[in-house]
Design an enzyme around this catalytic site. Sequence first.
Site, PDB file in Angstrom:
ATOM      1  CG  ASP A 225     -79.009  42.472  -3.766  1.00 22.61           C
ATOM      2  OD1 ASP A 225     -79.594  41.641  -3.052  1.00 22.61           O
ATOM      3  OD2 ASP A 225     -79.484  43.596  -4.033  1.00 22.61           O
TER       4      ASP A 225
ATOM      5  CE1 TYR B  87     -83.104  47.472  -6.740  1.00 23.57           C
ATOM      6  CE2 TYR B  87     -81.147  46.094  -6.865  1.00 23.57           C
ATOM      7  CZ  TYR B  87     -82.076  46.779  -6.113  1.00 23.57           C
ATOM      8  OH  TYR B  87     -81.978  46.780  -4.732  1.00 23.57           O
TER       9      TYR B  87
ATOM     10  CG  HIS C 189     -87.737  45.399  -3.015  1.00 21.81           C
ATOM     11  ND1 HIS C 189     -87.289  45.618  -4.279  1.00 21.81           N
ATOM     12  CD2 HIS C 189     -86.867  46.064  -2.220  1.00 21.81           C
ATOM     13  CE1 HIS C 189     -86.219  46.385  -4.253  1.00 21.81           C
ATOM     14  NE2 HIS C 189     -85.936  46.663  -3.006  1.00 21.81           N
TER      15      HIS C 189
ATOM     16  CB  SER D 124     -77.477  51.680   1.375  1.00 21.05           C
ATOM     17  OG  SER D 124     -78.424  51.642   0.338  1.00 21.05           O
TER      18      SER D 124
ATOM     19  CE  LYS E  54     -73.660  51.620  -8.789  1.00 22.02           C
ATOM     20  NZ  LYS E  54     -73.262  53.045  -8.952  1.00 22.02           N
TER      21      LYS E  54
ATOM     22  CG  ASN F 216     -65.996  48.034  -2.362  1.00 22.60           C
ATOM     23  OD1 ASN F 216     -65.301  48.827  -1.744  1.00 22.60           O
ATOM     24  ND2 ASN F 216     -66.992  48.417  -3.139  1.00 22.60           N
TER      25      ASN F 216
END
Length: 270
Positions: free
Chosen positions: A52, A57, A113, A192, A234, A244
């Site tokens: 992603d 970014y 976005h 998040s 992340k 993860n």
Amino acid sequence: MKHKNNSTAIPNYQLKSGCLMPVLGMGTWKLTGKPCEKAVRWGLELGYTHIDTSDDYMNEEWIGKAIWGLDRSRLFITSKVDDSKLHRNDLIQSCKETLEKLGTKYVDLYLIHRLNPTVPIEESMEAMEELVKRSRVRSVGISNFNIAGIQRAIKATQVPVCNNQIKIHPYHYPSNIVEYCKKNGIVVTAYSPLDTGEIVDDDLLTQIGKKYRRSAPQVSLRWLLENGLIVIPKASSKNHLIENRNIFNWNLSDEDSAKLTQSSRESWRG
Ligand SMILES: NC(=O)c1ccc[n+]([C@@H]2O[C@H](COP(=O)([O-])OP(=O)(O)OC[C@H]3O[C@@H](n4cnc5c(N)ncnc54)[C@H](OP(=O)(O)O)[C@@H]3O)[C@@H](O)[C@H]2O)c1
């Protein structure tokens, strides 16, 4: 692509476009330069295939370096167009730049976005349709859209709105938006999912995790998965990427899942 581990395969959701989207991806916000390239390479070695990113970014070219030479068909890449570039020409140009930086002919999922009230959503969605027709984008989606915004986006286009990427973790669970998306066949991505690192030592998650010999982040991610969401944590550390990745071969009990649901209801003020 070489997979150095034997961990459970990552399942997919089928989007309305027909494309398959892996339920676990690598978030890359705040990852740039060599550390970004390194983290994405580690992730790919560990069997992650979904990345992603976003035009803001500042890491698309580093992701491009990490995926260079790999079988593109085995990757799922999401990028996003900034809300300052939602007029037709800006959006088309932004996608072109994203593709050049990533070194790929298409993105699997392209998201608006966030809504920009000064640009008609119809104009942005028309540009998205054009990108789909030109095979630059496989699936179209939105991010940070509330229910009214989602309704406008759906109405504005012939192509299916496949995905809404919104902030979700056990203490921030906008159930009304999640349910609305599910009812309309829009797959939801939880961004998040560790509250940008704020809940990695959370007491309740840690306490639940002890029973399963899992960490607080693993409990959060597992609970989100069990709620039918896609998660994109992340991680710049290899150990975090490994941890993860290991959220598939075990389940939360109904009782523990209910505790988290209860806590998410108590903390949500949406
Ligand atoms: N659409 C949007 O508007 C939007 C907004 C925000 C984010 N996003 C997307 O969602 C992704 C994830 O959200 P986020 O970046 O806010 O953060 P996050 O995934 O909620 O949390 C990341 C933080 O948690 C740490 N961490 C990760 N795994 C861990 C583990 N197993 N144990 C302990 N700590 C761990 C990371 O540390 P290390 O880095 O040190 O490993 C980092 O500090 C973003 O990167 C981006 O791709 C989208």
